[in-house]
Scaffold this active site. Structure first.
Site, PDB file in Angstrom:
ATOM      1  N   ARG A  46     153.725  51.291  62.342  1.00 34.34           N
ATOM      2  CA  ARG A  46     153.251  49.990  61.874  1.00 34.34           C
ATOM      3  C   ARG A  46     153.306  48.928  62.970  1.00 34.34           C
ATOM      4  NH1 ARG A  46     153.018  50.128  56.303  1.00 34.34           N
ATOM      5  NH2 ARG A  46     154.131  51.860  55.328  1.00 34.34           N
ATOM      6  N   LYS A 177     170.095  67.019  48.940  1.00 32.32           N
ATOM      7  CA  LYS A 177     171.331  67.146  49.725  1.00 32.32           C
ATOM      8  C   LYS A 177     171.759  65.814  50.318  1.00 32.32           C
ATOM      9  CE  LYS A 177     169.069  66.746  53.694  1.00 32.32           C
ATOM     10  NZ  LYS A 177     169.214  65.652  54.681  1.00 32.32           N
ATOM     11  N   ASN A 242     173.393  59.599  55.918  1.00 31.77           N
ATOM     12  CA  ASN A 242     173.920  59.597  54.550  1.00 31.77           C
ATOM     13  C   ASN A 242     175.416  59.896  54.536  1.00 31.77           C
ATOM     14  OD1 ASN A 242     171.358  59.305  52.808  1.00 31.77           O
ATOM     15  ND2 ASN A 242     170.811  60.886  54.278  1.00 31.77           N
TER      16      ASN A 242
END
Length: 332
Positions: A46, A177, A242
């Site tokens: 972008r 996951k 994560n």
């Protein structure tokens, strides 16, 4: 940085024009692999100067590597460009759309029913790929020739690419996951030990399989690279965004601060919330994901999440899917 070893010559005899949409760490790593194999790569973002129309013009393969939140808009823009049906559409995004609860490949398939769609998913930490460390991944598609094309684009002597005919299962394994990685990050952040980590990952696998097969994936897929393999890499490495979210929460940091410090997307945060909407709708038993969802919403502490999982009723390790209890509703 180590130099890439040579590609497999039998897989890379015919150059392909490839548009990679997304110039983050994973997009850059994939771009480098394909370029080294002699393919023409157009890297779009972008913030870049190359227009989307120019990036995908006459591209034989269009691979989306953008965060989940940008996928619906990107698909709309691609639809407006009237892509030729010979173009292979690929996705390496691991997430769920909050509006539709669909995976990226399903969004692409709905918008482009005549195009082959390929999912790329596996235990692929981008920093290790960039360092030319050995790794493997899966390209999954209902169209075998499309999967074979992506094998040819990315395979090298340090990046092993396997094929699969279960794109939804491969995608769900990589997506679900991320929620488990947050839970394992909490476990490690609280210094609960290797026994606890092993127990958590082991109990998380049947949860992922239960959800994934209910939504249409094949059971065997979740024992492969895009399932168990990706879970092991993401749940045990500080390179995983994560996992770092879970560690940060265990240390008492606000979620907003953790995400700001990461400087990139941790898809498991959004996935946990969308997953619980799906679990409620489909009555799927997902106790670990439920605790992660509550923790991310600030309804419980990391310690309370652990106690909730440890304090559940005693039962056999193998549970009859027809006798499982329904998922708990979120707290008001």
């Amino acid at each position: 940085m180590a130099a890439l070893t040579r590609p497999f010559p039998e897989l890379n005899s015919e150059p392909v024009t490839l548009a990679i949409l997304g110039a983050g760490a994973w997009g850059m790593a994939l771009s480098r692999l394909a370029t080294h194999n002699g393919h023409q790569v157009r890297l779009w973002s972008r913030r870049g100067t190359l227009s989307l129309e120019a990036a995908v013009a006459e591209a034989e393969v269009i691979l989306s590597v953008i965060p989940m939140k940008g996928v619906p808009e990107l698909v709309e823009r691609l639809v407006a460009l009237n892509l030729p049906e010979s173009s292979i559409l690929g996705t390496a995004t691991k997430g769920l759309d909050p509006a539709t609860t669909l995976t990226p490949s399903r969004i692409f398939k709905q918008a482009f029913p005549g195009h082959p769609v390929v999912v790329l998913s596996g235990p692929n930490l981008s920093k290790e790929i960039e360092a030319d460390l050995p790794a493997a991944t899966v390209v999954a598609s209902e169209t075998a020739a499309a999967a074979a094309t992506l094998q040819r684009v990315f395979a090298s002597e340090t990046f092993r690419v396997y094929s699969s005919s279960d794109p939804l299962g491969a995608e769900l394994g990589g997506t679900l996951k991320n929620v488990i990685a947050i839970a394992v990050g909490v476990c490690d952040g609280l210094n609960l030990g290797y026994n606890a980590r092993a127990a958590l990952i082991t109990r998380a696998l049947p949860e992922v399989i239960r959800i994934g097969t209910h939504l249409g994936g094949r059971p065997d897929t979740f024992f492969g690279l895009s399932g168990l393999g990706d879970m092991l890499a993401t749940c045990t490495s500080p390179l995983s965004r994560n996992y770092r979210v879970g560690c940060g929460l265990a240390q008492g940091k606000p979620l907003e601060q953790i995400l700001e410090d990461l400087g990139s997307t941790a898809e498991g945060v959004n996935t946990a919330h969308v997953l619980m909407a799906i679990a409620q709708r489909e009555n799927i038993y997902a106790p670990i994901s439920y605790q992660v969802h509550c923790l991310l919403k600030g309804e419980i502490t990391p310690q309370e999440a652990v106690m909730a999982l440890m304090g559940r009723e005693l039962k056999p390790e193998a549970v009859d899917p027809g006798k499982i209890e329904p998922v708990q509703p979120p707290r008001p």
